[in-house]
Design a protein around this motif. Structure first.
Motif, PDB file in Angstrom:
ATOM      1  N   SER A  97     -15.161  18.246  61.315  1.00  0.00           N
ATOM      2  CA  SER A  97     -15.974  18.474  60.110  1.00  0.00           C
ATOM      3  C   SER A  97     -17.387  17.942  60.309  1.00  0.00           C
ATOM      4  N   LEU A  98     -17.479  16.741  60.882  1.00  0.00           N
ATOM      5  CA  LEU A  98     -18.816  16.167  61.132  1.00  0.00           C
ATOM      6  C   LEU A  98     -19.582  17.037  62.121  1.00  0.00           C
ATOM      7  N   SER A  99     -18.856  17.521  63.129  1.00  0.00           N
ATOM      8  CA  SER A  99     -19.483  18.348  64.159  1.00  0.00           C
ATOM      9  C   SER A  99     -20.083  19.616  63.546  1.00  0.00           C
ATOM     10  N   LEU A 100     -19.302  20.243  62.674  1.00  0.00           N
ATOM     11  CA  LEU A 100     -19.774  21.460  62.006  1.00  0.00           C
ATOM     12  C   LEU A 100     -20.920  21.172  61.041  1.00  0.00           C
ATOM     13  N   ALA A 101     -20.720  20.143  60.216  1.00  0.00           N
ATOM     14  CA  ALA A 101     -21.702  19.858  59.166  1.00  0.00           C
ATOM     15  C   ALA A 101     -23.030  19.386  59.744  1.00  0.00           C
ATOM     16  N   LEU A 102     -22.980  18.602  60.828  1.00  0.00           N
ATOM     17  CA  LEU A 102     -24.217  18.015  61.379  1.00  0.00           C
ATOM     18  C   LEU A 102     -24.731  18.781  62.594  1.00  0.00           C
ATOM     19  N   ASN A 103     -23.947  19.787  63.019  1.00  0.00           N
ATOM     20  CA  ASN A 103     -24.334  20.581  64.188  1.00  0.00           C
ATOM     21  C   ASN A 103     -24.470  19.709  65.447  1.00  0.00           C
ATOM     22  N   ILE A 104     -23.433  18.905  65.664  1.00  0.00           N
ATOM     23  CA  ILE A 104     -23.375  18.010  66.835  1.00  0.00           C
ATOM     24  C   ILE A 104     -22.125  18.418  67.624  1.00  0.00           C
ATOM     25  N   PRO A 105     -22.176  18.500  68.961  1.00  0.00           N
ATOM     26  CA  PRO A 105     -20.957  18.847  69.700  1.00  0.00           C
ATOM     27  C   PRO A 105     -19.911  17.729  69.611  1.00  0.00           C
ATOM     28  N   PHE A 106     -18.661  18.094  69.812  1.00  0.00           N
ATOM     29  CA  PHE A 106     -17.626  17.053  69.851  1.00  0.00           C
ATOM     30  C   PHE A 106     -16.739  17.257  71.072  1.00  0.00           C
ATOM     31  N   VAL A 107     -16.119  16.146  71.540  1.00  0.00           N
ATOM     32  CA  VAL A 107     -15.154  16.238  72.644  1.00  0.00           C
ATOM     33  C   VAL A 107     -13.855  15.548  72.243  1.00  0.00           C
ATOM     34  N   GLY A 108     -12.735  16.161  72.608  1.00  0.00           N
ATOM     35  CA  GLY A 108     -11.418  15.571  72.384  1.00  0.00           C
ATOM     36  C   GLY A 108     -11.062  14.723  73.595  1.00  0.00           C
ATOM     37  N   ILE A 109     -10.620  13.510  73.336  1.00  0.00           N
ATOM     38  CA  ILE A 109     -10.364  12.547  74.418  1.00  0.00           C
ATOM     39  C   ILE A 109      -8.894  12.160  74.440  1.00  0.00           C
ATOM     40  N   ASN A 110      -8.356  12.034  75.653  1.00  0.00           N
ATOM     41  CA  ASN A 110      -6.989  11.531  75.801  1.00  0.00           C
ATOM     42  C   ASN A 110      -7.024  10.001  75.651  1.00  0.00           C
ATOM     43  N   HIS A 111      -6.240   9.518  74.705  1.00  0.00           N
ATOM     44  CA  HIS A 111      -6.248   8.095  74.352  1.00  0.00           C
ATOM     45  C   HIS A 111      -5.868   7.188  75.538  1.00  0.00           C
ATOM     46  N   VAL A 112      -4.899   7.607  76.335  1.00  0.00           N
ATOM     47  CA  VAL A 112      -4.437   6.746  77.441  1.00  0.00           C
ATOM     48  C   VAL A 112      -5.488   6.711  78.558  1.00  0.00           C
ATOM     49  N   GLU A 113      -6.086   7.864  78.808  1.00  0.00           N
ATOM     50  CA  GLU A 113      -7.173   7.902  79.797  1.00  0.00           C
ATOM     51  C   GLU A 113      -8.302   6.959  79.350  1.00  0.00           C
ATOM     52  N   ALA A 114      -8.568   6.956  78.043  1.00  0.00           N
ATOM     53  CA  ALA A 114      -9.625   6.078  77.516  1.00  0.00           C
ATOM     54  C   ALA A 114      -9.263   4.605  77.703  1.00  0.00           C
ATOM     55  N   HIS A 115      -7.970   4.252  77.587  1.00  0.00           N
ATOM     56  CA  HIS A 115      -7.557   2.859  77.829  1.00  0.00           C
ATOM     57  C   HIS A 115      -7.949   2.444  79.253  1.00  0.00           C
ATOM     58  N   LEU A 116      -7.809   3.347  80.204  1.00  0.00           N
ATOM     59  CA  LEU A 116      -8.175   3.012  81.588  1.00  0.00           C
ATOM     60  C   LEU A 116      -9.688   2.916  81.742  1.00  0.00           C
ATOM     61  N   TYR A 117     -10.405   3.753  80.994  1.00  0.00           N
ATOM     62  CA  TYR A 117     -11.868   3.711  81.063  1.00  0.00           C
ATOM     63  C   TYR A 117     -12.409   2.391  80.476  1.00  0.00           C
ATOM     64  N   ALA A 118     -11.653   1.811  79.520  1.00  0.00           N
ATOM     65  CA  ALA A 118     -12.110   0.566  78.872  1.00  0.00           C
ATOM     66  C   ALA A 118     -12.406  -0.519  79.905  1.00  0.00           C
ATOM     67  N   ALA A 119     -11.572  -0.576  80.963  1.00  0.00           N
ATOM     68  CA  ALA A 119     -11.800  -1.605  81.986  1.00  0.00           C
ATOM     69  C   ALA A 119     -13.058  -1.287  82.802  1.00  0.00           C
ATOM     70  N   MET A 120     -13.356   0.001  82.980  1.00  0.00           N
ATOM     71  CA  MET A 120     -14.567   0.372  83.728  1.00  0.00           C
ATOM     72  C   MET A 120     -15.812   0.026  82.909  1.00  0.00           C
ATOM     73  N   MET A 121     -15.679   0.211  81.584  1.00  0.00           N
ATOM     74  CA  MET A 121     -16.776  -0.104  80.676  1.00  0.00           C
ATOM     75  C   MET A 121     -17.085  -1.589  80.683  1.00  0.00           C
ATOM     76  N   SER A 122     -16.014  -2.394  80.870  1.00  0.00           N
ATOM     77  CA  SER A 122     -16.164  -3.852  80.809  1.00  0.00           C
ATOM     78  C   SER A 122     -16.704  -4.414  82.106  1.00  0.00           C
ATOM     79  N   SER A 123     -16.633  -3.626  83.180  1.00  0.00           N
ATOM     80  CA  SER A 123     -17.005  -4.143  84.500  1.00  0.00           C
ATOM     81  C   SER A 123     -18.521  -4.049  84.708  1.00  0.00           C
ATOM     82  N   GLN A 124     -19.065  -5.054  85.352  1.00  0.00           N
ATOM     83  CA  GLN A 124     -20.519  -5.075  85.600  1.00  0.00           C
ATOM     84  C   GLN A 124     -20.902  -4.072  86.690  1.00  0.00           C
ATOM     85  N   LYS A 125     -19.969  -3.867  87.653  1.00  0.00           N
ATOM     86  CA  LYS A 125     -20.356  -2.996  88.760  1.00  0.00           C
ATOM     87  C   LYS A 125     -19.809  -1.577  88.585  1.00  0.00           C
TER      88      LYS A 125
END
Ligand code: KG4
Ligand code: ZN
Length: 339
Positions: A97-125
């Protein structure tokens, strides 16, 4: 690129705003733990209703904390799978709804894949590939080889209970509150992990798969007597429970560590990215550090990115959008899916 992340797959309503995949401008959530406590686990209908009530106020809060207005958002990232279907649709439909109303693209994300990305986000390197990814939570037990962000080879999963689910159920047998993992960890601190010879299950011909339901039943019978019912009274002295907790936790984590290190050896990986609520456990971290070869590098997510959150959804959304573009408005919520 400024990404608004939305997470509603289970019992946390979460919203975050993240710049370029890793700079967290705001990260807010409302946990429903108190509502689910009386049921000893997540009650799906209550979860859905709470998401409806709290999502929009949280989006407003996240924008205020980031000092941004709606039109400064470049992309909306939302978890669309896996999880409780009635909960996911709240976040997904809000994002569409936000995507349509504000004309912004959206992406659907796999929750478990995102859990693995969380550690990459936390890493300095910058992340090192190939690496192992280990997602351990209330709903998932997944071991993968990470070839790159967005490219994974599945190595192992559970054939029955997820590891966090097993901790929650064992905690319930011991009359400990939900969520059970942290309660068991606390109780286990003063217990003897070698007192009860519990073992996690092995899956024939699949050395990297997990099985925790036999372990759970073994703990139940130890606490309440052979072939007993879950609701039966404990046959053990109160004083003995800490040893049961310590022995159970050790058996579950020993199995996880053994299989993960075997996978690292088989697939020549020297770094491991961890994700999901169970990886908050200090007992798990300690066992990994004590058991692994000294050159193994561990990446645990920072504390506020271990449990369900929307920063990891927004962060991964940035990479997914750059690699694959926006999702279609026909994207459906899925209770189960791989990535
Ligand atoms: O990632 P998460 O917030 O939600 C899911 O996606 O499931 O993980 C919650 C799970 C619960 O099962 C909880 O008992 C478990 O993580 N957990 C732990 C610990 N802290 C949280 N399990 C074992 N030891 C802990 N210290
Ligand atoms: Zn999760």
């Amino acid at each position: 690129m400024i990404v608004l992340g939305i997470e509603t797959t289970c019992d946390e309503t979460a919203v975050a705003i993240v710049r370029d995949g890793s700079e967290i401008l705001s990260n807010v959530l409302r946990s429903q733990i108190e509502e689910h406590k009386p049921f000893g686990g997540v009650y799906p209908e209550i979860a859905s209703r709470a998401h409806v009530e709290h999502l929009i106020p949280l989006i407003e809060k996240a924008l205020i904390e980031a000092s941004l207005s709606k039109d400064e958002i470049d992309l909306i990232a939302v978890s669309y799978a896996p999880g409780l279907i009635g909960s996911i649709v709240i976040g997904l439909n809000c994002a569409k709804s936000l995507s349509l109303a504000l004309n912004i693209p959206f992406v659907g994300i796999n929750h478990v894949e995102a859990h693995l990305y969380a550690a990459m986000m936390s890493s300095q390197k910058a992340p090192a590939f190939p690496s192992l990814g280990l997602a351990l939570s209330g709903g998932h037990t997944l071991l993968v080889k990470i070839n790159a962000i967005g490219s994974y080879t599945h190595l192992g999963t559970t054939v029955d209970d997820a590891i966090g689910e097993c901790f929650d159920k064992v905690a319930r047998f011991m009359d400990l509150p939900y969520p059970g993992g942290p309660e068991i960890e606390k109780l286990a601190l003063s217990g003897d992990p070698s007192k009860y010879p519990f073992k996690a299950g092995q899956v024939k011909g699949r050395p990297l798969d997990f099985s925790f339901s036999g372990l759970k039943t073994n703990v139940l019978y130890t606490l309440k007597g052979q072939n007993t019912d879950k609701s039966g009274a404990s046959i053990l002295e109160e004083e003995e429970k800490k040893h049961v907790a310590a022995s159970f936790q050790y058996a579950a984590f020993k199995d996880v560590v053994k299989k993960t290190l075997l996978a690292a050896q088989l697939h020549s990986c020297k770094e491991i990215y961890f994700g999901g609520g169970v990886t908050q456990s200090n007992a798990l971290k300690k066992l990994f550090i004590e058991t692994s070869p000294s050159n193994m590098v561990f990446h645990f997510p920072q504390k506020n990115l271990c449990l369900d959150n929307a920063a990891m959804i927004a962060g991964l959304g940035y990479h997914q959008f750059l690699a694959k573009g926006a999702s279609s408005l026909t994207l459906e919520a899925l209770p189960r899916t791989s990535f």
